[in-house]
Each structure stands twice: as C-alpha cells, then as structure tokens.
Scaffold this motif. Sequence first.
Motif, PDB file in Angstrom:
ATOM      1  N   GLY A  27      16.414  12.944  32.456  1.00 22.48           N
ATOM      2  CA  GLY A  27      15.486  12.101  33.193  1.00 22.48           C
ATOM      3  C   GLY A  27      15.678  12.256  34.683  1.00 22.48           C
ATOM      4  N   ALA A  28      15.721  11.142  35.412  1.00 26.41           N
ATOM      5  CA  ALA A  28      15.809  11.168  36.874  1.00 26.41           C
ATOM      6  C   ALA A  28      17.029  11.958  37.329  1.00 26.41           C
ATOM      7  CB  ALA A  28      15.871   9.742  37.413  1.00 26.41           C
ATOM      8  N   THR A  29      16.822  12.806  38.288  1.00 25.43           N
ATOM      9  CA  THR A  29      17.738  13.775  38.905  1.00 25.43           C
ATOM     10  C   THR A  29      17.890  15.039  38.086  1.00 25.43           C
ATOM     11  OG1 THR A  29      19.912  12.994  38.125  1.00 25.43           O
ATOM     12  CG2 THR A  29      18.995  11.932  40.092  1.00 25.43           C
ATOM     13  N   GLY A  30      17.377  15.074  36.850  1.00 29.96           N
ATOM     14  CA  GLY A  30      17.100  16.288  36.115  1.00 29.96           C
ATOM     15  C   GLY A  30      18.174  17.350  36.012  1.00 29.96           C
ATOM     16  N   ASP A  31      19.442  16.992  35.979  1.00 26.47           N
ATOM     17  CA  ASP A  31      20.535  17.960  36.003  1.00 26.47           C
ATOM     18  C   ASP A  31      21.069  18.229  34.601  1.00 26.47           C
ATOM     19  OD1 ASP A  31      23.478  18.865  36.330  1.00 26.47           O
ATOM     20  OD2 ASP A  31      22.783  18.868  38.404  1.00 26.47           O
ATOM     21  N   ILE A 140      15.473   1.255  45.024  1.00 26.12           N
ATOM     22  CA  ILE A 140      15.064   2.431  45.786  1.00 26.12           C
ATOM     23  C   ILE A 140      14.855   2.075  47.252  1.00 26.12           C
ATOM     24  CG2 ILE A 140      13.204   4.106  46.129  1.00 26.12           C
ATOM     25  CD1 ILE A 140      14.902   4.871  43.779  1.00 26.12           C
ATOM     26  N   GLN A 141      14.181   0.972  47.514  1.00 25.26           N
ATOM     27  CA  GLN A 141      13.922   0.565  48.896  1.00 25.26           C
ATOM     28  C   GLN A 141      15.217   0.277  49.647  1.00 25.26           C
ATOM     29  OE1 GLN A 141      11.171  -2.711  48.718  1.00 25.26           O
ATOM     30  NE2 GLN A 141       9.440  -1.420  48.114  1.00 25.26           N
ATOM     31  N   GLU A 142      16.145  -0.391  48.991  1.00 25.67           N
ATOM     32  CA  GLU A 142      17.427  -0.689  49.629  1.00 25.67           C
ATOM     33  C   GLU A 142      18.182   0.597  49.950  1.00 25.67           C
ATOM     34  OE1 GLU A 142      19.469  -3.240  46.944  1.00 25.67           O
ATOM     35  OE2 GLU A 142      18.088  -4.929  47.224  1.00 25.67           O
ATOM     36  N   GLY A 143      18.171   1.535  49.008  1.00 21.91           N
ATOM     37  CA  GLY A 143      18.857   2.790  49.244  1.00 21.91           C
ATOM     38  C   GLY A 143      18.223   3.593  50.366  1.00 21.91           C
ATOM     39  N   MET A 144      16.902   3.640  50.406  1.00 16.21           N
ATOM     40  CA  MET A 144      16.226   4.370  51.472  1.00 16.21           C
ATOM     41  C   MET A 144      16.571   3.776  52.828  1.00 16.21           C
ATOM     42  SD  MET A 144      14.551   6.977  50.261  1.00 16.21           S
ATOM     43  CE  MET A 144      13.337   7.355  51.546  1.00 16.21           C
ATOM     44  N   ALA A 145      16.637   2.468  52.901  1.00 17.04           N
ATOM     45  CA  ALA A 145      16.970   1.815  54.165  1.00 17.04           C
ATOM     46  C   ALA A 145      18.410   2.094  54.578  1.00 17.04           C
ATOM     47  CB  ALA A 145      16.741   0.311  54.046  1.00 17.04           C
ATOM     48  N   PRO A 149      17.086   9.342  50.872  1.00 16.08           N
ATOM     49  CA  PRO A 149      17.001   9.686  49.449  1.00 16.08           C
ATOM     50  C   PRO A 149      18.338   9.749  48.703  1.00 16.08           C
ATOM     51  CG  PRO A 149      15.428  10.982  50.679  1.00 16.08           C
ATOM     52  CD  PRO A 149      16.251  10.253  51.699  1.00 16.08           C
ATOM     53  N   PRO A 150      19.417  10.317  49.272  1.00 21.70           N
ATOM     54  CA  PRO A 150      20.673  10.310  48.502  1.00 21.70           C
ATOM     55  C   PRO A 150      21.160   8.903  48.192  1.00 21.70           C
ATOM     56  CG  PRO A 150      20.790  11.927  50.257  1.00 21.70           C
ATOM     57  CD  PRO A 150      19.553  11.118  50.505  1.00 21.70           C
ATOM     58  N   ALA A 151      21.062   7.997  49.155  1.00 24.95           N
ATOM     59  CA  ALA A 151      21.479   6.622  48.914  1.00 24.95           C
ATOM     60  C   ALA A 151      20.534   5.933  47.936  1.00 24.95           C
ATOM     61  CB  ALA A 151      21.527   5.844  50.231  1.00 24.95           C
ATOM     62  N   ALA A 152      19.252   6.329  47.944  1.00 24.05           N
ATOM     63  CA  ALA A 152      18.303   5.760  46.989  1.00 24.05           C
ATOM     64  C   ALA A 152      18.679   6.123  45.561  1.00 24.05           C
ATOM     65  CB  ALA A 152      16.886   6.235  47.309  1.00 24.05           C
ATOM     66  N   VAL A 153      19.133   7.372  45.337  1.00 27.82           N
ATOM     67  CA  VAL A 153      19.600   7.774  44.003  1.00 27.82           C
ATOM     68  C   VAL A 153      20.811   6.947  43.604  1.00 27.82           C
ATOM     69  CG1 VAL A 153      20.611   9.640  42.647  1.00 27.82           C
ATOM     70  CG2 VAL A 153      18.661  10.100  44.131  1.00 27.82           C
ATOM     71  N   THR A 178      22.743  13.004  43.576  1.00 22.15           N
ATOM     72  CA  THR A 178      22.284  12.348  44.803  1.00 22.15           C
ATOM     73  C   THR A 178      21.563  13.331  45.715  1.00 22.15           C
ATOM     74  OG1 THR A 178      24.476  12.635  45.793  1.00 22.15           O
ATOM     75  CG2 THR A 178      24.016  10.518  44.741  1.00 22.15           C
ATOM     76  N   SER A 179      21.949  14.616  45.653  1.00 24.73           N
ATOM     77  CA  SER A 179      21.258  15.616  46.478  1.00 24.73           C
ATOM     78  C   SER A 179      19.823  15.841  46.014  1.00 24.73           C
ATOM     79  CB  SER A 179      22.024  16.940  46.465  1.00 24.73           C
ATOM     80  OG  SER A 179      21.863  17.624  45.231  1.00 24.73           O
ATOM     81  N   ASN A 180      19.492  15.377  44.815  1.00 23.88           N
ATOM     82  CA  ASN A 180      18.131  15.514  44.292  1.00 23.88           C
ATOM     83  C   ASN A 180      17.227  14.353  44.701  1.00 23.88           C
ATOM     84  OD1 ASN A 180      18.817  17.905  43.005  1.00 23.88           O
ATOM     85  ND2 ASN A 180      19.410  16.881  41.115  1.00 23.88           N
ATOM     86  N   GLY A 181      17.696  13.531  45.628  1.00 25.35           N
ATOM     87  CA  GLY A 181      16.909  12.374  46.040  1.00 25.35           C
ATOM     88  C   GLY A 181      15.543  12.727  46.592  1.00 25.35           C
TER      89      GLY A 181
END
Length: 265
Positions: A27-31, A140-145, A149-153, A178-181
């Motif tokens: 799923g999310a981050t697809g690794d 997601i919003q908290e992480g972006m702030a 994107p890495p913090a959002a992941v 996290t690099s896939n943010g």
Amino acid sequence: MSSIAVNGADIYYELRGTGPPVVFIAGATGDAGHFERVADLLADEFTVLTYDRRGNSRSLRPDGWETTSVAEQADDAAALLSELGLAPAAVFGNSYGAIFALDLLLRRPGVVRSAVLHEPPMISVVGDPAAAQAGVGAAIQEGMAEGGPPAAVDRFFRFAVGDAIWDRVPTDLRDRMTSNGETLVGVELGSFESYRPDDSALAGITTPAHVLVSEDSPGYFHEVAAWLAGRVGVEVLRTPGSHTPQFDQPDELVRTVRPLLRVGT
C-alpha cells in the motif's frame, strides 16, 4: 533483486523461493520491503514476488509522471507477472494494494489464480466517509507543516499503525518509506480511495477471492470488509495485528494466508 521495464516504468522486484507464484502488492509507500519477513517465510513453498510500486523507493519516478490511477497500478502488476512468466499467480494486496488486486480480478483475471484482499481503503462505501478520512488528513497536514512529505509519511504511519509498530520497522526500510513522501502526498493520496466497482461486477468475479481484515484495525476497515465480502459472496476472514500485520504480526499473517495462497495450485 532486479529491475524490468513494464507499462512505461522501470520496476524494481525481488524473487524468493520455488513453487507456485505469489505476488505481494504494498500500500502507501509501495516498497517491496513491507513483505520481506513474510516473503522469507513463504519461500519454502512458493515463488514469492515483491516489488516497489512505480515512483516508490527503487522504482524511480518516470519522467512526466504526475498522476496515477487504480488501473495504472493494476496494469503494472499484471505486466510484471506476465513479463516474468509468473502468471497466473496468487495475489495478496494490503491497503492500496488490495484495491489494485481487486482491479486485477475485475479487469485482468487471466493473471490471477486467487486473491487475498486485505483492508482496501474504499472509503466511499462506509457510512461516514468524512469521519473515516479525518484522522488521516489531520496526520498528513501535521506532518507537512512539521517537515514536508517525509514527515507526512512518518505522521501517517504513526496514525495508521501506532508508534510502537512504526518504531520497530527496520531503519533502512523506514528511511525508504519516508523518502517516498513526494509520491504518496503529491501523486497517490486521493487517487484510489473513491474506487468502487458496481455490485454486478463484483458479483461476477469467478476467480477465488478472500477478504481479510486485521483484528486490531479501525472499525471502518471492518465495515469495508463486510461490504466487499457481501458483494463478492465470501465470508470475512480475520488475522491478528494492525493495518500492517506484515510489520507487527508477520508470522501470524503467514499462518493465516498460507492455505489461501494454495488455492488453485
């Protein structure tokens, strides 16, 4: 550990074991690393394919790739199976991966021997979609702030599976995730959640399919599982753990899915 050009993207993949083919779709981050422990455990009986979905980790983002779709992701999986000579395979999809696996059942049944659909986030089918999405959106919003994107992941997974599980993910895998943010936040998020095949299409699935939910997952995943199982005509199956049992309960997940992956062999 190799890469292959399929469906307009270079896809990194890993193969383990021998026997009937099985593919795991993250799923999310697809690794591919989401399923490292699970794949190792199943390699005694199956040829296990794991891969980084397009634009994630070692499957580099194609030039000009700014949007995606369920169909594109499912077609990547189908092309990978066909090019590697592994079709038809048993397919296990987790989260977004379960949506792509469902689309394979509907549009590309020739590459699927059987499917296990674990917690597809088909939010449109739940009674209160806004409530189901609110927590993810806030994380997601908290992480972006905090750090883009890495913090959002990081925030996304801490919300989805809890601090204890996320902190136990191996550091190298967590760093790739996290690099896939940029891909998750900028391309994927919001592209899949509205997927909702009509009832007649779901009732027409003839390939063996199983709907799986984790015991500790939020209620809306149980709601989606009940909705989907009712339309496919199967019972909901359960496995211990969180939304990502491949991280916190991999041995139990393997015990749950091993007999399901044998279907059709």
